[in-house]
Design an enzyme around this catalytic site. Structure first.
Site, PDB file in Angstrom:
ATOM      1  N   ASP A   1       1.773   6.702   5.331  1.00  0.00           N
ATOM      2  CA  ASP A   1       0.637   5.518   4.884  1.00  0.00           C
ATOM      3  C   ASP A   1       1.276   4.961   3.509  1.00  0.00           C
ATOM      4  OD1 ASP A   1      -1.595   4.435   5.553  1.00  0.00           O
ATOM      5  OD2 ASP A   1      -2.828   5.761   4.283  1.00  0.00           O
TER       6      ASP A   1
ATOM      7  N   ASP B   1      -2.390  10.681   3.056  1.00  0.00           N
ATOM      8  CA  ASP B   1      -3.731  10.343   3.523  1.00  0.00           C
ATOM      9  C   ASP B   1      -4.604  11.232   4.220  1.00  0.00           C
ATOM     10  OD1 ASP B   1      -6.121   8.894   3.653  1.00  0.00           O
ATOM     11  OD2 ASP B   1      -5.437   7.370   4.976  1.00  0.00           O
TER      12      ASP B   1
ATOM     13  N   LYS C   1      -9.965  13.048   7.762  1.00  0.00           N
ATOM     14  CA  LYS C   1      -9.463  12.592   8.991  1.00  0.00           C
ATOM     15  C   LYS C   1      -9.660  13.949  10.039  1.00  0.00           C
ATOM     16  CE  LYS C   1      -6.151   9.445   7.558  1.00  0.00           C
ATOM     17  NZ  LYS C   1      -6.691   8.157   8.317  1.00  0.00           N
TER      18      LYS C   1
ATOM     19  N   ASP D   1     -11.971   7.032   3.812  1.00  0.00           N
ATOM     20  CA  ASP D   1     -10.612   6.954   4.490  1.00  0.00           C
ATOM     21  C   ASP D   1     -10.242   5.313   4.805  1.00  0.00           C
ATOM     22  OD1 ASP D   1      -8.626   7.943   5.729  1.00  0.00           O
ATOM     23  OD2 ASP D   1      -9.662   7.945   7.935  1.00  0.00           O
TER      24      ASP D   1
ATOM     25  N   GLU E   1      -9.225   3.679   2.168  1.00  0.00           N
ATOM     26  CA  GLU E   1      -8.714   3.586   1.058  1.00  0.00           C
ATOM     27  C   GLU E   1      -7.634   2.664   0.524  1.00  0.00           C
ATOM     28  OE1 GLU E   1      -5.453   4.936   2.814  1.00  0.00           O
ATOM     29  OE2 GLU E   1      -7.543   5.646   3.156  1.00  0.00           O
TER      30      GLU E   1
ATOM     31  N   LYS F   1       0.976  -1.149   0.044  1.00  0.00           N
ATOM     32  CA  LYS F   1      -0.054  -0.032   0.017  1.00  0.00           C
ATOM     33  C   LYS F   1       0.756   1.215  -0.117  1.00  0.00           C
ATOM     34  CE  LYS F   1      -2.846   2.797   3.107  1.00  0.00           C
ATOM     35  NZ  LYS F   1      -3.481   2.653   4.463  1.00  0.00           N
TER      36      LYS F   1
ATOM     37  N   ARG G   1      -7.255  -0.474   1.202  1.00  0.00           N
ATOM     38  CA  ARG G   1      -7.739  -1.602   0.646  1.00  0.00           C
ATOM     39  C   ARG G   1      -8.230  -1.563  -0.679  1.00  0.00           C
ATOM     40  NH1 ARG G   1     -12.127  -2.075   5.476  1.00  0.00           N
ATOM     41  NH2 ARG G   1     -10.479  -0.895   6.455  1.00  0.00           N
TER      42      ARG G   1
END
Length: 505
Positions: free
Chosen positions: A290, A272, A279, A349, A351, A267, A353
């Site tokens: 991230d 993010d 967030k 959020d 995201e 990933k 996956r």
């Protein structure tokens, strides 16, 4: 970069800024560890008493400094705690040596050279000490004046391992391995620590291309146009709100004698914000990290190439920046993934996956023997396991156990986690094939179940959630610095080594 040498020199005659020795925690006070014989002799065998007088106990990570004895060319002795003294005359384990070497290297920031006289009985010990010292000496100072820390000091310049055997093939191989793994792990740390305004998906891809060219790795980069043409709806959907377009990077290391093929998927959300599901303040300041999963995969593939492992390793870096804007994916939108499945996005959020799903399906198309994805995926995993342990899920219990064992062997705390089938129903969607969210409780496991949907049939797969240990917001410890840690790199490299040796699958 800290240099590393094996030395047969005696401690008293070696020119260095410090001699590093180990101290164990015995039942009646500190115990001088093997390797420090020359120093202890110079203190008439009373070094343990001197250290105890100075307050040393031998506890793990404890540092005690004292003037070197007369006749030593180094002016300083640095005693580092190894923790509990092994029972029945056993040797200190590799992780105790790694941690002690890391603590010592960090304590010697600013020094030009240090001689490490820690317990060293074989090549494995040399490798562990080398790893710990090189990882502990790491410092990210690229954005500071003159590349030095707040005190104006650079990292330790050179580590000399006393008791090493420069001409011994096993010792040389152990040190060369340590250099390759730590240099790539530290490169991953650099990427994780780089501010997101300087590391967007395109910039990350460029770093990967440069390294691939240097080490004979085949590289392919899919930009927005190629992703659109290929139907990578997950990656495109996550990156839709950013002015910096997404990328999918494929790194292919092959060996002519290889009979097995591993695929690593990372990933790579270079920043993010949470997207439209923004967030809150206090949760986005460190979100440059991230992309730690992609950094780990990148580092592991390059390390495998540098080590010449007899296994084919493909790394997939799913890179995007998750930002809110008029073009961003909205909660309620439906994305058509690379696999053809549709996903209702209930939370932008969640995201990671989505980008992983596309990369997992792409990796599955090559029918590798096994796939391992690595991601800072869920806060739920941090709640479950804390900030130093990553969770491992898999569609094969034996493979999950093998990853946990490999992680333990290299000193990375991990824990096997289940994939409870009853949690899958929570992701049922009235609109699409699946939703990107399910039950709140067990969120880390729900994420694993989502990813499983995008793994090709019959392919062994594991998911490693490094959300806890990927970025250290506290103080440094052992060989782990503040900031990006490079979590999972060493585990992935060990998996590749085990597979090359025929010991995995």
């Amino acid at each position: 970069m800290t240099a590393l040498t094996l030395s047969t020199a005696a401690a008293p005659g070696l020119r260095a800024d410090a001699i590093v020795i180990g101290v164990g925690k015995g039942g009646k006070g500190p115990v001088v560890a093997p390797g420090a014989d020359a120093v202890d002799k110079a203190y008439d065998g009373k070094l343990a008493g001197v250290l105890e007088t100075l307050g040393a106990s031998g506890a793990e990570g404890e540092i005690t400094k004292l003037p070197a004895p007369a006749g030593f060319k180094a002016p300083l002795v640095l005693a580092v705690g190894l923790g509990a003294e092994p029972k029945n005359g056993d040797a200190y384990d590799a992780e105790a040596l790694r941690r002690a070497a890391g603590v010592a290297a960090r304590a010697l920031t600013g020094a030009k050279k240090a001689a490490f006289a820690l317990p060293l009985t074989d090549a494995a010990d040399a490798g562990a000490i080398a790893e710990g010292a090189l990882l502990g000496a790491y410092s990210f100072d690229a954005y500071k004046d003159n590349g030095k820390d707040a005190k104006g000091k650079g990292p330790l310049g050179e580590v000399a391992l006393l008791g090493g055997k420069p001409r011994d093939k096993e010792f040389k191989a152990a040190v060369e391995r340590a250099l390759a793994v730590t240099e790539e792990l530290n490169r991953a740390r650099d990427l994780i620590n780089t501010p997101p305004n300087d590391l967007d998906p395109e910039a990350f891809a460029a770093v990967a291309q440069t390294a691939a060219k240097e080490h004979g790795i085949k590289v392919e980069v899919l930009d927005e146009k190629a992703l659109e043409e290929g139907g990578y709806g997950g990656i495109l959907g996550v990156g839709a709100g950013s002015a910096a377009g997404p990328r999918l990077v494929k790194l292919s290391y092959t060996h002519e004698a290889a009979s097995k093929h591993l695929a690593f998927v990372g990933k790579g959300i270079t920043y993010d914000s949470g997207g439209i599901s923004l967030k809150p303040a206090g949760h986005n300041e460190t979100m440059k990290c991230d992309m730690s999963g992609a950094a780990a995969v990148f580092a592991a593939v390059v390390a495998a190439a540098r080590l010449g492992l007899e296994v084919n390793v493909t790394g997939w870096l799913a890179l995007a920046e998750n930002m809110p804007s008029g073009s961003a994916t909205r909660p309620g939108d439906v994305l058509r993934m690379y696999s053809g499945k549709t996903v209702e996005v209930l939370n932008t959020d969640a995201e990671g996956r989505l980008v992983l799903a596309d990369a997992l399906w792409a990796a599955s198309a090559e029918k590798p023997d096994a796939i391992v994805d690595v991601a800072t995926l869920t806060g739920a995993m941090v709640l479950a396991l804390g900030s130093r342990t990553f969770g491992v899920m898999a569609n094969d219990d034996a493979f999950r156990a093998a990853i946990v064992d490999a992680a333990e062997e290299v000193g990375e705390p991990s824990w096997p986690m289940p994939l409870p089938e009853h949690l899958r129903k929570g992701m049922d969607s009235p609109t699409a094939d699946i939703a990107n969210m399910g039950e709140r409780m067990g969120g880390g496991l729900v994420a694993g179940l989502f990813l499983r949907e995008f793994v090709g049939e019959g392919i062994t797969w594991a998911h490693v959630d490094i959300a806890g240990p990927a970025f250290n917001e506290g103080g440094p410890f052992g060989y782990t610095p503040k900031g990006g840690t490079g979590s999972a790199v060493r585990t992935l490299v060990r998996l590749a080594e085990l597979t090359a040796a025929g010991d995995l699958g």
